[in-house]
Design an enzyme around this catalytic site. Structure first.
Site, PDB file in Angstrom:
ATOM      1  N   ASP A 187      39.104  25.045  47.713  1.00 12.13           N
ATOM      2  CA  ASP A 187      38.373  24.296  46.684  1.00 12.13           C
ATOM      3  C   ASP A 187      38.558  22.785  46.858  1.00 12.13           C
ATOM      4  O   ASP A 187      39.552  22.333  47.420  1.00 12.13           O
ATOM      5  CB  ASP A 187      38.867  24.752  45.298  1.00 12.13           C
ATOM      6  CG  ASP A 187      37.894  24.384  44.198  1.00 12.13           C
ATOM      7  OD1 ASP A 187      36.723  24.082  44.512  1.00 12.13           O
ATOM      8  OD2 ASP A 187      38.300  24.395  43.022  1.00 12.13           O
ATOM      9  N   GLY A 217      33.761  19.036  47.327  1.00 15.98           N
ATOM     10  CA  GLY A 217      32.865  18.089  46.662  1.00 15.98           C
ATOM     11  C   GLY A 217      33.629  16.865  46.177  1.00 15.98           C
ATOM     12  O   GLY A 217      33.221  15.721  46.413  1.00 15.98           O
ATOM     13  N   ARG A 224      28.381  15.334  48.596  1.00 14.62           N
ATOM     14  CA  ARG A 224      29.227  16.534  48.582  1.00 14.62           C
ATOM     15  C   ARG A 224      29.185  17.294  49.909  1.00 14.62           C
ATOM     16  O   ARG A 224      30.170  17.879  50.340  1.00 14.62           O
ATOM     17  CB  ARG A 224      28.778  17.479  47.461  1.00 14.62           C
ATOM     18  CG  ARG A 224      28.997  16.931  46.062  1.00 14.62           C
ATOM     19  CD  ARG A 224      28.408  17.894  45.010  1.00 14.62           C
ATOM     20  NE  ARG A 224      28.942  19.228  45.160  1.00 14.62           N
ATOM     21  CZ  ARG A 224      30.118  19.643  44.661  1.00 14.62           C
ATOM     22  NH1 ARG A 224      30.846  18.805  43.957  1.00 14.62           N
ATOM     23  NH2 ARG A 224      30.540  20.880  44.856  1.00 14.62           N
ATOM     24  N   HIS A 235      31.898  19.587  52.528  1.00 19.22           N
ATOM     25  CA  HIS A 235      31.787  20.947  53.065  1.00 19.22           C
ATOM     26  C   HIS A 235      31.946  20.938  54.581  1.00 19.22           C
ATOM     27  O   HIS A 235      32.595  21.805  55.157  1.00 19.22           O
ATOM     28  CB  HIS A 235      30.440  21.568  52.677  1.00 19.22           C
ATOM     29  CG  HIS A 235      30.275  21.762  51.196  1.00 19.22           C
ATOM     30  ND1 HIS A 235      31.266  22.316  50.419  1.00 19.22           N
ATOM     31  CD2 HIS A 235      29.253  21.476  50.349  1.00 19.22           C
ATOM     32  CE1 HIS A 235      30.852  22.364  49.154  1.00 19.22           C
ATOM     33  NE2 HIS A 235      29.635  21.850  49.089  1.00 19.22           N
ATOM     34  N   GLU A 267      28.905  33.316  41.895  1.00 17.27           N
ATOM     35  CA  GLU A 267      28.552  32.308  40.888  1.00 17.27           C
ATOM     36  C   GLU A 267      28.031  31.012  41.531  1.00 17.27           C
ATOM     37  O   GLU A 267      27.410  30.186  40.861  1.00 17.27           O
ATOM     38  CB  GLU A 267      29.772  31.972  40.015  1.00 17.27           C
ATOM     39  CG  GLU A 267      30.167  33.051  39.022  1.00 17.27           C
ATOM     40  CD  GLU A 267      30.856  34.254  39.663  1.00 17.27           C
ATOM     41  OE1 GLU A 267      31.522  34.076  40.706  1.00 17.27           O
ATOM     42  OE2 GLU A 267      30.706  35.378  39.147  1.00 17.27           O
ATOM     43  N   ASN A 268      28.306  30.827  42.816  1.00 16.73           N
ATOM     44  CA  ASN A 268      27.934  29.561  43.462  1.00 16.73           C
ATOM     45  C   ASN A 268      26.411  29.390  43.639  1.00 16.73           C
ATOM     46  O   ASN A 268      25.945  28.298  43.958  1.00 16.73           O
ATOM     47  CB  ASN A 268      28.642  29.400  44.824  1.00 16.73           C
ATOM     48  CG  ASN A 268      30.113  29.041  44.696  1.00 16.73           C
ATOM     49  OD1 ASN A 268      30.943  29.439  45.502  1.00 16.73           O
ATOM     50  ND2 ASN A 268      30.460  28.260  43.676  1.00 16.73           N
ATOM     51  N   TRP A 269      25.638  30.471  43.391  1.00 20.53           N
ATOM     52  CA  TRP A 269      24.173  30.326  43.454  1.00 20.53           C
ATOM     53  C   TRP A 269      23.668  29.401  42.358  1.00 20.53           C
ATOM     54  O   TRP A 269      22.522  28.948  42.401  1.00 20.53           O
ATOM     55  CB  TRP A 269      23.488  31.697  43.310  1.00 20.53           C
ATOM     56  CG  TRP A 269      23.802  32.669  44.404  1.00 20.53           C
ATOM     57  CD1 TRP A 269      24.632  33.746  44.315  1.00 20.53           C
ATOM     58  CD2 TRP A 269      23.291  32.671  45.755  1.00 20.53           C
ATOM     59  NE1 TRP A 269      24.681  34.417  45.522  1.00 20.53           N
ATOM     60  CE2 TRP A 269      23.862  33.782  46.423  1.00 20.53           C
ATOM     61  CE3 TRP A 269      22.402  31.844  46.462  1.00 20.53           C
ATOM     62  CZ2 TRP A 269      23.581  34.090  47.756  1.00 20.53           C
ATOM     63  CZ3 TRP A 269      22.130  32.158  47.790  1.00 20.53           C
ATOM     64  CH2 TRP A 269      22.711  33.271  48.425  1.00 20.53           C
ATOM     65  N   ARG A 306      42.960  28.502  38.486  1.00 16.84           N
ATOM     66  CA  ARG A 306      42.248  29.723  38.082  1.00 16.84           C
ATOM     67  C   ARG A 306      41.856  30.548  39.301  1.00 16.84           C
ATOM     68  O   ARG A 306      41.914  30.087  40.434  1.00 16.84           O
ATOM     69  CB  ARG A 306      41.013  29.380  37.236  1.00 16.84           C
ATOM     70  CG  ARG A 306      40.053  28.414  37.900  1.00 16.84           C
ATOM     71  CD  ARG A 306      38.802  28.173  37.034  1.00 16.84           C
ATOM     72  NE  ARG A 306      38.015  27.060  37.559  1.00 16.84           N
ATOM     73  CZ  ARG A 306      38.106  25.819  37.099  1.00 16.84           C
ATOM     74  NH1 ARG A 306      38.932  25.508  36.113  1.00 16.84           N
ATOM     75  NH2 ARG A 306      37.362  24.859  37.644  1.00 16.84           N
TER      76      ARG A 306
HETATM   77  C1  IPE Z   1      35.659  28.988  43.913  1.00 20.94           C
HETATM   78  O1  IPE Z   1      35.433  27.643  43.780  1.00 20.94           O
HETATM   79  C2  IPE Z   1      34.753  29.542  44.985  1.00 20.94           C
HETATM   80  C3  IPE Z   1      35.026  29.083  46.337  1.00 20.94           C
HETATM   81  C4  IPE Z   1      36.025  28.356  46.727  1.00 20.94           C
HETATM   82  C5  IPE Z   1      34.069  29.534  47.304  1.00 20.94           C
HETATM   83  P1  IPE Z   1      34.455  27.063  42.678  1.00 20.94           P
HETATM   84  O2  IPE Z   1      34.461  25.598  42.831  1.00 20.94           O
HETATM   85  O3  IPE Z   1      33.131  27.729  42.745  1.00 20.94           O
HETATM   86  O4  IPE Z   1      35.168  27.527  41.341  1.00 20.94           O
HETATM   87  P2  IPE Z   1      35.039  26.994  39.853  1.00 20.94           P
HETATM   88  O5  IPE Z   1      33.583  26.878  39.555  1.00 20.94           O
HETATM   89  O6  IPE Z   1      35.718  25.669  39.804  1.00 20.94           O
HETATM   90  O7  IPE Z   1      35.737  28.030  39.040  1.00 20.94           O
HETATM   91  C1  IPE Z   2      34.704  24.535  47.528  1.00 23.06           C
HETATM   92  O1  IPE Z   2      34.535  23.195  47.207  1.00 23.06           O
HETATM   93  C2  IPE Z   2      33.599  25.056  48.410  1.00 23.06           C
HETATM   94  C3  IPE Z   2      32.652  25.958  47.736  1.00 23.06           C
HETATM   95  C4  IPE Z   2      32.731  26.411  46.527  1.00 23.06           C
HETATM   96  C5  IPE Z   2      31.530  26.369  48.533  1.00 23.06           C
HETATM   97  P1  IPE Z   2      33.638  22.751  45.975  1.00 23.06           P
HETATM   98  O2  IPE Z   2      32.250  22.567  46.448  1.00 23.06           O
HETATM   99  O3  IPE Z   2      33.796  23.699  44.856  1.00 23.06           O
HETATM  100  O4  IPE Z   2      34.260  21.351  45.625  1.00 23.06           O
HETATM  101  P2  IPE Z   2      34.564  20.799  44.160  1.00 23.06           P
HETATM  102  O5  IPE Z   2      35.413  21.815  43.482  1.00 23.06           O
HETATM  103  O6  IPE Z   2      33.242  20.620  43.485  1.00 23.06           O
HETATM  104  O7  IPE Z   2      35.272  19.519  44.397  1.00 23.06           O
HETATM  105 MG    MG Z   3      35.089  23.821  43.286  1.00 25.46          MG
END
Ligand code: IPE
Ligand code: IPE
Ligand code: MG
EC number: 2.5.1.-
Length: 258
Positions: A35, A38, A48, A52, A82-84, A209
């Site tokens: 995580d 971004g 962002r 990645h 949920e990332n969709w 979490r």
């Molecule tokens: C969890 O990260 C999913 C991945 C690392 C792929 P998120 O950034 O999606 O989680 P939340 O939204 O903060 O819970």
């Molecule tokens: C984790 O980084 C990668 C994915 C969930 C794909 P994030 O994209 O969630 O980065 P933050 O949490 O917004 O900084």
């Molecule tokens: Mg994240």
């Protein structure tokens, strides 16, 4: 107390962190919530997507570290169900990045004897990516080194629901009596069926979490959190997490042996 929530990576000069690890007490299965990509980019005033891209370079290094350590299973969370919800542009970028990563890395992973497997609703992914995934899985199927699971379009609740549906169908088909449904059968029908449970969960970037990751498999896992964003996570951070794991008193509901 609060300070203790986050792991601190010791800056070793004389001894390598890796050398301090007890090879006989390695976590068999390490799972990582990668995580903070971004935030890493935004802190630098970048888009962002740069985060990645940098995150992929980190993943390569950490897979190498896992190979060096010879852990049995490494599972990484790349994209959740949920990332969709994210903007189309970011989702499209991620899907293209996964395809590019596979294309670029598959030869080396195969040479490194890595067995790659993807966990999640793979048939909902773009067709070309799905094809690459199938090829990569087939190609590395008989490799005997690190089992490398990549969770893409993965959600733990979805995975458990799927397992329950498979079992319910067997009951309906009269192949399995209800009284014979066991934890093992539920476990076997998860994407990770047949693999060892998670011993250690690492989450980067400061959030505390699970975000719907391996809820069943991590039932007795140890947790290691760091404020470091994923692109800045290093093999030393990884080794430190393993060292800290080796100092935990795992009781599994019993009493301490110490
Ligand atoms: C969890 O990260 C999913 C991945 C690392 C792929 P998120 O950034 O999606 O989680 P939340 O939204 O903060 O819970
Ligand atoms: C984790 O980084 C990668 C994915 C969930 C794909 P994030 O994209 O969630 O980065 P933050 O949490 O917004 O900084
Ligand atoms: Mg994240």
């Amino acid at each position: 107390m609060w300070k203790k929530i986050f792991g601190t990576v010791k800056k070793e000069t004389s001894t390598d962190l890796y050398d301090q690890i007890d090879q006989k007490r390695l976590p068999a299965h390490i799972a990582i919530i990668m995580d903070g990509n971004g935030r890493w980019a935004q802190n630098k005033g970048l888009m962002r997507t740069f985060g990645h891209k940098a995150g992929v370079d980190t993943l390569k290094k950490i897979l190498k570290a896992a190979i060096k350590l010879n852990v049995k299973v490494l599972t990484v969370y790349a994209f959740s169900t949920e990332n969709w919800k994210r903007p189309h542009k970011e989702v499209d970028f991620l899907m293209a990045l996964f395809a590019e990563y596979l294309e670029r890395e598959i030869n080396e992973m195969d040479e490194d004897n890595v067995k790659i497997q993807f966990l999640g609703r793979l048939d909902e992914l773009p067709t070309t990516l799905y094809g690459q995934i199938e090829n990569a899985q087939t190609r590395t199927k008989s490799n005997t080194g690190v089992q490398f699971n990549v969770a893409v379009n993965y959600g733990s609740r979805d995975e458990i629901t799927r397992s329950v549906k498979i079992i319910a169908q067997k009951v309906l088909d009269q192949k399995l009596p209800v009284t014979e449904i066991t934890e093992e059968i539920i476990d076997d029908n998860l994407y990770t069926g047949g693999q060892v449970p998670v011993d250690l969960v690492i989450r980067t970037s400061g959030d505390l979490r699970m975000s719907n990751f391996l809820l069943w498999q991590a039932a007795y896992a140890e947790f290691w959190f760091t404020k470091v964003n994923w692109p800045d996570f290093t093999p030393d951070c990884f080794f430190q997490a393993v060292l800290d794991f080796q100092n935990r008193d795992r009781r599994f509901g019993g009493l301490s042996e110490k």
